[in-house]
Scaffold this motif. Structure first.
Motif, PDB file in Angstrom:
ATOM      1  N   GLY A  23      -1.039  -1.138  -4.079  1.00 13.79           N
ATOM      2  CA  GLY A  23      -2.078  -0.129  -3.857  1.00 13.79           C
ATOM      3  C   GLY A  23      -2.848  -0.273  -2.570  1.00 13.79           C
ATOM      4  O   GLY A  23      -3.409   0.695  -2.078  1.00 13.79           O
TER       5      GLY A  23
ATOM      6  N   GLY B 175       0.845  -1.180   0.000  1.00 14.45           N
ATOM      7  CA  GLY B 175       0.000   0.000   0.000  1.00 14.45           C
ATOM      8  C   GLY B 175       0.885   1.236   0.000  1.00 14.45           C
ATOM      9  O   GLY B 175       2.110   1.159  -0.185  1.00 14.45           O
ATOM     10  N   LEU B 176       0.299   2.399   0.242  1.00 13.44           N
ATOM     11  CA  LEU B 176       1.087   3.627   0.172  1.00 13.44           C
ATOM     12  C   LEU B 176       2.223   3.637   1.184  1.00 13.44           C
ATOM     13  O   LEU B 176       3.339   4.063   0.881  1.00 13.44           O
ATOM     14  CB  LEU B 176       0.183   4.839   0.394  1.00 13.44           C
TER      15      LEU B 176
ATOM     16  N   LEU C 298       5.004   1.248   0.027  1.00 15.19           N
ATOM     17  CA  LEU C 298       5.684   1.780  -1.156  1.00 15.19           C
ATOM     18  C   LEU C 298       6.621   2.919  -0.777  1.00 15.19           C
ATOM     19  O   LEU C 298       7.745   3.003  -1.286  1.00 15.19           O
ATOM     20  CB  LEU C 298       4.657   2.251  -2.177  1.00 15.19           C
TER      21      LEU C 298
ATOM     22  N   PRO D 184      -0.708   4.776  -6.354  1.00 15.57           N
ATOM     23  CA  PRO D 184       0.291   3.769  -5.967  1.00 15.57           C
ATOM     24  C   PRO D 184       1.006   3.170  -7.170  1.00 15.57           C
ATOM     25  O   PRO D 184       2.161   2.742  -7.060  1.00 15.57           O
ATOM     26  CB  PRO D 184      -0.533   2.713  -5.225  1.00 15.57           C
TER      27      PRO D 184
END
Length: 420
Positions: free
Chosen positions: A44, A17-18, A21, A212
């Motif tokens: 994402g 996810g964010l 990442l 993302p």
């Protein structure tokens, strides 16, 4: 248990996810070898977009705010081909539709604010102007250090009347906080209000999943492994469902609160909010502008003709309407919703095609006061956890938590780069 040959690295990050990442990207830029493991088929987390028969269906209604510091730092905004919402919102009331506009963006619509009686009188408008000026122009540090209470209490203390709270703030912020009692931290409210005043609310032309997707695309080759769930953490790293083990001295759990608590027994996680979004298609847009529409009776959180915001969300001859409600919906929910939408849009909804209903469990962490805007990601030696549930329920919160995890990993390694 068998070690997966060639799968040793400096840091394993679980969840793309964010937060994951951001963490993986920062660690890679610092020169560490990183393995980012994602259980699903794409990066994402909750920010995903599906394509169906020419429509783009985000996994729940989402808005991208350009003013977040982490967004400015990390994202190539031009590459997202952003399409903007109207600054403000329309509110359906028993006496008609009211338009709440931001006169700092569009001075020509200031007259809209003067026509909001009886929801907002002149005293309300003065109080709202003062609150907005403080949030917009004041130092962000002052907002972060302010006394924390519920948003409802903060609005009352700012001189906002019950009429304006119930006529606008409660239905509007319900869609932001995913709770309808304004029980969320006032510090978070002020930061959100500041971001709305300073930024533009948008959608990427390719759907919210493009956000993302851009971060994932910037990672070095081989860092991201999709379809790779983690069963457990081990002393040496992580164990996969097939029994193989991947080794790393540092593991960052960048999953949601439920998965994080499973992987890190004893971790305290907050309650979460659930939302369901209904996607309808029709041949003609029931509202020909890119504006959020809310209901003072709160029969739903918000509704919007997404194809008016970003035409790429629907085929050329169709319109896409998104409507969100708290919780998981239930029997008869969609039929009841059609009736409410017919009233607020002033349109016949009987022929609308239901494309999908998306329930997102754990969509946001509950953030009652006192809520820490950030907290350490360290949970044990070589073990870290990050995500919006460790900061604030927002894109900014998720990215900032991932960045903090990367900083703390690097600090604990004594600034060493490369294999330990």
């Amino acid at each position: 248990m068998t070690e997966d040959p060639g799968r040793r690295c400096d840091v394993i990050v679980i969840g793309a996810g964010l937060a994951g990442l951001a963490c993986a990207g920062d660690l890679c830029r610092a020169g560490l070898s990183v393995s980012l493991l994602e259980a699903s088929d794409a990066a994402g987390g909750r920010m995903r977009t599906d394509r169906r028969d020419g429509f783009l269906l985000d996994r729940g209604f989402q808005v991208f705010n350009t003013s977040y510091p982490q967004v400015k730092q990390r994202m190539w905004l031009r590459g997202l081909r952003l399409r903007a919402f109207t600054p403000g919102a329309l509110v359906h009331t028993p006496s008609g539709r009211l338009r709440f506009s931001d006169p700092t963006r569009r001075p020509g619509v200031a007259v809209d604010l003067l026509s909001l009686r009886p929801v907002a009188g002149r005293r309300d408008l003065l109080a709202l102007g003062l609150l907005s000026a403080r949030d917009l122009l004041g130092p962000v540090g002052a907002l972060k250090r302010s006394a924390d209470r519920t948003t409802r209490t903060a609005l009352a203390d700012a001189g906002i009347s019950e009429e304006l709270v119930d006529g606008f703030f409660r239905p509007f912020l319900s869609g932001v906080f995913l709770e309808d009692g304004l029980e969320t931290s006032s510090r978070f409210f002020h930061l959100v209000w500041r971001s709305m005043l300073r930024g533009t609310q948008c959608l990427p032309a390719a759907g919210i999943g493009a956000v993302p997707g851009q971060l994932a695309g910037a990672l070095p080759p081989g860092v991201l492994s999709r379809g790779t769930p983690v069963r457990a953490l081990t002393e040496a790293g992580v164990e996969l469902p097939d029994g193989t083990e991947r080794h790393a001295p540092c593991v960052v759990v960048a999953a949601g609160p439920e998965a994080a608590a499973r992987l890190l027994p004893g971790l305290t996680v907050p309650a979460t909010r659930t939302v369901t979004t209904y996607y309808h298609a029709t041949s003609r847009p029931p509202l020909q502008e890119p504006t959020l529409l809310i209901d003072s009776a709160q029969r739903f959180l918000n509704t919007c003709v997404l194809s008016e915001v970003a035409p790429t969300y629907a085929p050329a001859d169709r319109s896409l309407i998104s409507t969100s409600v708290l919780g998981t919906g239930g029997p008869g929910e969609e039929e009841r919703l059609r009736g409410a939408l017919a009233e607020v849009y002033g349109a016949d909804t009987s022929s609308w095609e239901l494309l999908d209903a998306r329930t997102v469990e754990g969509a946001l962490p509950a953030m009652p006061p006192p809520w820490p805007l950030s907290r350490t990601t360290r949970v044990a030696a070589g073990r870290y956890v990050c995500g919006d549930h460790r900061a604030t329920g927002s894109v900014q919160g998720a990215l900032a938590s991932g960045a903090r995890a990367a900083r703390e990993v690097l600090a604990d390694r004594g600034g060493r780069r490369g294999p330990a």
